[in-house]
Design an enzyme around this catalytic site. Structure first.
Site, PDB file in Angstrom:
ATOM      1  N   ILE A  36      39.873  44.565  34.518  1.00  0.00           N
ATOM      2  CA  ILE A  36      38.803  45.468  34.959  1.00  0.00           C
ATOM      3  C   ILE A  36      39.449  46.655  35.679  1.00  0.00           C
ATOM      4  O   ILE A  36      39.967  46.501  36.793  1.00  0.00           O
ATOM      5  CB  ILE A  36      37.819  44.750  35.911  1.00  0.00           C
ATOM      6  CG1 ILE A  36      37.267  43.473  35.260  1.00  0.00           C
ATOM      7  CG2 ILE A  36      36.686  45.695  36.317  1.00  0.00           C
ATOM      8  CD1 ILE A  36      36.557  42.533  36.225  1.00  0.00           C
ATOM      9  N   ARG A  37      39.448  47.803  35.057  1.00  0.00           N
ATOM     10  CA  ARG A  37      40.109  49.001  35.619  1.00  0.00           C
ATOM     11  C   ARG A  37      41.487  48.611  36.181  1.00  0.00           C
ATOM     12  O   ARG A  37      41.838  48.932  37.312  1.00  0.00           O
ATOM     13  CB  ARG A  37      39.233  49.661  36.689  1.00  0.00           C
ATOM     14  CG  ARG A  37      37.884  50.118  36.145  1.00  0.00           C
ATOM     15  CD  ARG A  37      37.091  50.924  37.149  1.00  0.00           C
ATOM     16  NE  ARG A  37      37.778  52.153  37.476  1.00  0.00           N
ATOM     17  CZ  ARG A  37      38.066  52.570  38.716  1.00  0.00           C
ATOM     18  NH1 ARG A  37      37.713  51.841  39.757  1.00  0.00           N
ATOM     19  NH2 ARG A  37      38.677  53.694  38.909  1.00  0.00           N
TER      20      ARG A  37
ATOM     21  N   SER B  99      41.902  49.343  45.548  1.00  0.00           N
ATOM     22  CA  SER B  99      43.091  49.353  46.409  1.00  0.00           C
ATOM     23  C   SER B  99      43.034  50.452  47.469  1.00  0.00           C
ATOM     24  O   SER B  99      43.531  50.276  48.581  1.00  0.00           O
ATOM     25  CB  SER B  99      44.357  49.511  45.563  1.00  0.00           C
ATOM     26  OG  SER B  99      44.310  50.697  44.803  1.00  0.00           O
TER      27      SER B  99
ATOM     28  N   GLU C 291      40.244  34.515  38.921  1.00  0.00           N
ATOM     29  CA  GLU C 291      39.196  33.945  39.788  1.00  0.00           C
ATOM     30  C   GLU C 291      37.806  34.026  39.168  1.00  0.00           C
ATOM     31  O   GLU C 291      36.877  33.405  39.696  1.00  0.00           O
ATOM     32  CB  GLU C 291      39.222  34.627  41.167  1.00  0.00           C
ATOM     33  CG  GLU C 291      38.716  36.058  41.225  1.00  0.00           C
ATOM     34  CD  GLU C 291      39.712  37.102  40.734  1.00  0.00           C
ATOM     35  OE1 GLU C 291      40.781  36.732  40.186  1.00  0.00           O
ATOM     36  OE2 GLU C 291      39.421  38.307  40.870  1.00  0.00           O
TER      37      GLU C 291
ATOM     38  N   CYS D 165      44.966  42.275  40.630  1.00  0.00           N
ATOM     39  CA  CYS D 165      44.459  43.614  40.330  1.00  0.00           C
ATOM     40  C   CYS D 165      44.673  44.576  41.513  1.00  0.00           C
ATOM     41  O   CYS D 165      45.813  44.936  41.787  1.00  0.00           O
ATOM     42  CB  CYS D 165      43.004  43.522  39.878  1.00  0.00           C
ATOM     43  SG  CYS D 165      42.508  44.942  38.902  1.00  0.00           S
TER      44      CYS D 165
ATOM     45  N   GLY E 176      39.425  44.611  43.604  1.00  0.00           N
ATOM     46  CA  GLY E 176      38.435  45.459  44.266  1.00  0.00           C
ATOM     47  C   GLY E 176      38.890  46.889  44.069  1.00  0.00           C
ATOM     48  O   GLY E 176      39.105  47.321  42.951  1.00  0.00           O
TER      49      GLY E 176
ATOM     50  N   ARG F 247      48.024  52.625  38.486  1.00  0.00           N
ATOM     51  CA  ARG F 247      46.600  52.318  38.682  1.00  0.00           C
ATOM     52  C   ARG F 247      45.803  52.749  37.449  1.00  0.00           C
ATOM     53  O   ARG F 247      46.155  53.719  36.788  1.00  0.00           O
ATOM     54  CB  ARG F 247      46.034  53.082  39.895  1.00  0.00           C
ATOM     55  CG  ARG F 247      46.556  52.608  41.223  1.00  0.00           C
ATOM     56  CD  ARG F 247      45.920  53.409  42.359  1.00  0.00           C
ATOM     57  NE  ARG F 247      44.481  53.220  42.411  1.00  0.00           N
ATOM     58  CZ  ARG F 247      43.594  54.204  42.491  1.00  0.00           C
ATOM     59  NH1 ARG F 247      43.972  55.460  42.516  1.00  0.00           N
ATOM     60  NH2 ARG F 247      42.309  53.931  42.549  1.00  0.00           N
TER      61      ARG F 247
ATOM     62  N   HIS G 253      42.116  38.985  36.410  1.00  0.00           N
ATOM     63  CA  HIS G 253      41.303  38.286  37.416  1.00  0.00           C
ATOM     64  C   HIS G 253      41.061  36.812  37.087  1.00  0.00           C
ATOM     65  O   HIS G 253      39.955  36.457  36.639  1.00  0.00           O
ATOM     66  CB  HIS G 253      39.923  38.959  37.504  1.00  0.00           C
ATOM     67  CG  HIS G 253      39.928  40.320  38.095  1.00  0.00           C
ATOM     68  ND1 HIS G 253      39.728  40.554  39.436  1.00  0.00           N
ATOM     69  CD2 HIS G 253      40.107  41.523  37.534  1.00  0.00           C
ATOM     70  CE1 HIS G 253      39.774  41.844  39.672  1.00  0.00           C
ATOM     71  NE2 HIS G 253      40.001  42.463  38.540  1.00  0.00           N
TER      72      HIS G 253
HETATM   73  N1  GLN Z   1      41.249  50.325  39.867  1.00  0.00           N
HETATM   74  C1  GLN Z   1      41.268  49.530  41.063  1.00  0.00           C
HETATM   75  C2  GLN Z   1      42.270  50.062  42.087  1.00  0.00           C
HETATM   76  O1  GLN Z   1      42.938  51.003  41.883  1.00  0.00           O
HETATM   77  C3  GLN Z   1      41.590  48.075  40.788  1.00  0.00           C
HETATM   78  C4  GLN Z   1      40.466  47.420  40.024  1.00  0.00           C
HETATM   79  C5  GLN Z   1      40.326  45.945  40.277  1.00  0.00           C
HETATM   80  O2  GLN Z   1      40.827  45.395  41.251  1.00  0.00           O
HETATM   81  N2  GLN Z   1      39.551  45.303  39.434  1.00  0.00           N
HETATM   82  O3  GLN Z   1      42.373  49.488  43.119  1.00  0.00           O
END
Ligand code: GLN
Length: 199
Positions: A141-142, A53, A180, A83, A51, A112, A178
């Site tokens: 994802i990011r 952080s 999940e 993540c 999500g 991050r 991820h």
């Molecule tokens: N970039 C998000 C963060 O700094 C992490 C992205 C993710 O959980 N998919 O929390």
């Protein structure tokens, strides 16, 4: 795993907690959405989802969960972070926003959004001996990467360029990616085994 199903919490403040709950129920575990300290007290293990952080940090403090979470980690509760969840478990964070805090516990330093805006999301296959064949298809994802690991930390997976993306340390498990959302349940099964080994 005999008798009672394992009761596994998923921190449900923000992020993709529903996907983790679905995987847990597919594995026969009793998945519980955790939003309050009483719910945390009832679980045998906890997943902190992906999500954002910074948001998970703020909400966990606002809802009075940050201190109980830190105490649970310190007393050996098995916790798996994916993540943003991995960022929450890291002792040190690079490129955090001002005032961002983590729960800590993992003797690692993460960065991050380590892949920058040009490569926000990508997928790749990772060989992870602890999980066997075939390679794990990993979706980033990011995502953060783990840039430093302490002595007690086991590296489970790295990218071809050597950057670390899955780690384990005692009761803690973490992935930059991820599992999940891919239908590959091996990381969750591995985590349930950690819980079983403790209880
Ligand atoms: N970039 C998000 C963060 O700094 C992490 C992205 C993710 O959980 N998919 O929390």
């Amino acid at each position: 795993m005999a008798g009672k199903p394992q009761r596994v919490g998923v921190l449900a403040l923000q992020g993709d907690f529903r996907e983790h709950l679905a995987v847990l129920s597919g594995l026969g575990a009793d998945g519980v959405a955790v939003r309050r300290p009483e719910e945390l007290a009832s679980v045998d293990g906890l997943i902190i989802p992906g999500g954002e952080s910074t948001v998970i940090d703020k909400l966990s403090r606002l809802f009075g969960l940050a201190e109980p979470l830190k105490a649970a980690i310190a007393t050996g509760l098995p916790v798996y972070g994916t993540c943003a969840g991995l960022i929450m478990l890291a002792d040190r964070v690079r490129d955090a926003i001002d005032g961002q805090q983590t729960l800590g516990g993992f003797d690692i330093e993460v960065r991050r959004n380590a892949f920058g805006s040009q490569l926000e999301s990508f997928e790749t296959d990772l060989d992870i001996p602890q999980l066997g064949e075939p390679a794990v298809h990993a979706v980033f994802i990011r995502a953060p990467v783990v840039e430093e690991v302490g002595d007690g930390v086991i590296t489970l997976a790295s990218l071809p360029d050597g950057r670390v993306v899955a780690v384990e340390q005692g009761n803690l498990l973490g992935t930059s990616f991820h599992p999940e959302i891919t239908g590959d349940i091996r990381f969750h099964r591995y985590f349930l085994k950690k819980i079983a080994a403790r209880s």
